[in-house]
Design a protein around this motif. Structure first.
Motif, mmCIF file in Angstrom:
data_model
loop_
_atom_site.group_PDB
_atom_site.id
_atom_site.type_symbol
_atom_site.label_atom_id
_atom_site.label_comp_id
_atom_site.label_asym_id
_atom_site.label_seq_id
_atom_site.Cartn_x
_atom_site.Cartn_y
_atom_site.Cartn_z
ATOM 1 N N PRO A 5 -36.987 68.761 69.249
ATOM 2 C CA PRO A 5 -36.512 68.434 67.930
ATOM 3 C C PRO A 5 -37.655 68.066 67.015
ATOM 4 O O PRO A 5 -38.685 67.562 67.434
ATOM 5 C CB PRO A 5 -35.585 67.228 68.162
ATOM 6 N N GLY A 6 -37.483 68.316 65.735
ATOM 7 C CA GLY A 6 -38.514 67.985 64.773
ATOM 8 C C GLY A 6 -38.673 66.485 64.617
ATOM 9 O O GLY A 6 -37.845 65.694 65.023
ATOM 10 N N THR A 7 -39.806 66.112 64.030
ATOM 11 C CA THR A 7 -40.083 64.699 63.831
ATOM 12 C C THR A 7 -39.925 64.280 62.377
ATOM 13 O O THR A 7 -40.319 63.189 62.007
ATOM 14 C CB THR A 7 -41.514 64.376 64.287
ATOM 15 N N VAL A 8 -39.384 65.170 61.542
ATOM 16 C CA VAL A 8 -39.185 64.847 60.135
ATOM 17 C C VAL A 8 -37.727 64.506 59.913
ATOM 18 O O VAL A 8 -36.847 65.282 60.278
ATOM 19 C CB VAL A 8 -39.594 66.029 59.233
ATOM 20 N N PRO A 9 -37.429 63.329 59.346
ATOM 21 C CA PRO A 9 -36.032 62.965 59.120
ATOM 22 C C PRO A 9 -35.345 63.935 58.188
ATOM 23 O O PRO A 9 -36.001 64.631 57.409
ATOM 24 C CB PRO A 9 -36.138 61.553 58.491
ATOM 25 N N GLU A 116 -32.800 56.253 65.131
ATOM 26 C CA GLU A 116 -31.955 55.082 64.881
ATOM 27 C C GLU A 116 -30.505 55.540 64.793
ATOM 28 O O GLU A 116 -30.187 56.468 64.047
ATOM 29 C CB GLU A 116 -32.352 54.394 63.577
ATOM 30 N N VAL A 117 -29.644 54.889 65.561
ATOM 31 C CA VAL A 117 -28.229 55.248 65.586
ATOM 32 C C VAL A 117 -27.398 53.992 65.394
ATOM 33 O O VAL A 117 -27.853 52.874 65.693
ATOM 34 C CB VAL A 117 -27.839 55.956 66.907
ATOM 35 N N VAL A 173 -39.088 57.400 62.581
ATOM 36 C CA VAL A 173 -37.752 57.215 63.125
ATOM 37 C C VAL A 173 -36.786 58.141 62.410
ATOM 38 O O VAL A 173 -36.719 58.159 61.171
ATOM 39 C CB VAL A 173 -37.300 55.747 62.971
ATOM 40 N N LEU A 174 -36.053 58.925 63.182
ATOM 41 C CA LEU A 174 -35.027 59.802 62.610
ATOM 42 C C LEU A 174 -33.797 58.971 62.269
ATOM 43 O O LEU A 174 -33.330 58.168 63.074
ATOM 44 C CB LEU A 174 -34.654 60.905 63.589
ATOM 45 N N ARG A 175 -33.267 59.175 61.081
ATOM 46 C CA ARG A 175 -32.063 58.470 60.640
ATOM 47 C C ARG A 175 -31.126 59.455 59.972
ATOM 48 O O ARG A 175 -31.566 60.343 59.238
ATOM 49 C CB ARG A 175 -32.406 57.349 59.653
#
Length: 231
Positions: A5-9, A116-117, A173-175
């Protein structure tokens, strides 16, 4: 091997979200203006327009989004181990408490990522979640920001989680964020005003009368001017 998966939110203001807000505002403004104006002046086409427009827009929206919904539903989620970097529970009166988790996800054969979930956790299960504890998660490969903790993993994954050690993943952090500032609200308001203006412009003849119509008083003055008076 699945792609990492990409690292850009995900974008904070996706164009589809902004366009949808503008269209919803336009349909709302046009429908309300047509209904109110139609009932006030007694124009049936306006009332029909106010009732049909939302239903037609809803049907078009359903048809337009159906392929994307079907594609996302057919996407097979990926299972992985994740370490809890931090968690914060919100106060609540129900048995399920909203909890914000920050996780380091370590997929097999793919690059780790941090996400973050927010997920509801039963009060009886809350003590089982602690910082640096390892849990089993699932996420769509193309949308890793929709990671969810598996509450009842299979025995195989449960055994792996009990003995595994997951290193902290690098950021960002992906949000899964929804635009919260005024840009979307301004576009919705603009769409509402434009929708109302379009209805008033299209039905101006029914609402305000035909231009140049002088009405009965003008004919009365003309007849009086040509009628010879008697003294």
């Amino acid at each position: 091997m699945p792609n990492a998966p990409g690292t850009v939110p995900p974008p904070r203001h996706p164009p589809a979200y902004l366009a949808l807000g503008f269209l919803v505002g336009g349909v709302t403004g046009a429908s309300l203006t047509a209904l109110v104006s139609g009932f006030v002046v007694g124009v049936t086409p306006l009332v029909v327009t106010g009732l049909v427009l939302p239903a037609l827009s809803g049907m078009l929206f359903f048809l337009a989004t159906r392929p994307r919904v079907a594609r996302e539903a057919a996407e097979v989620p990926r299972t992985a181990l994740a370490a809890i970097e931090s968690l914060e529970a919100s106060e609540g009166e129900a048995s399920d408490v909203p909890v914000r988790f920050e996780l380091s996800v370590a997929p097999d054969g793919a690059a780790p990522f941090r996400v973050e979930v927010r997920q509801d956790v039963h009060l009886s299960e809350l003590p089982g979640y602690r910082p640096r504890g390892v849990v089993v998660v699932e996420y769509p490969p193309e949308r890793p920001w929709k990671t969810r903790i598996v509450r009842r993993p299979t025995p195989r994954w449960e055994e792996r989680a009990s003995v595994a050690r997951v290193d902290p993943a690098p950021g960002p952090v992906l949000r899964h964020e929804v635009p919260s500032d005024c840009l979307g609200s301004l576009l919705s308001l603009l769409g509402l005003l434009i929708g109302a203006a379009v209805v008033l412009l299209l039905f101006r003849a029914d609402l305000f009368g035909a231009p140049g119509d002088t009405g009965t008083p003008g004919r009365s003055v003309s007849s009086l001017s040509t009628d010879p008076g008697t003294r």
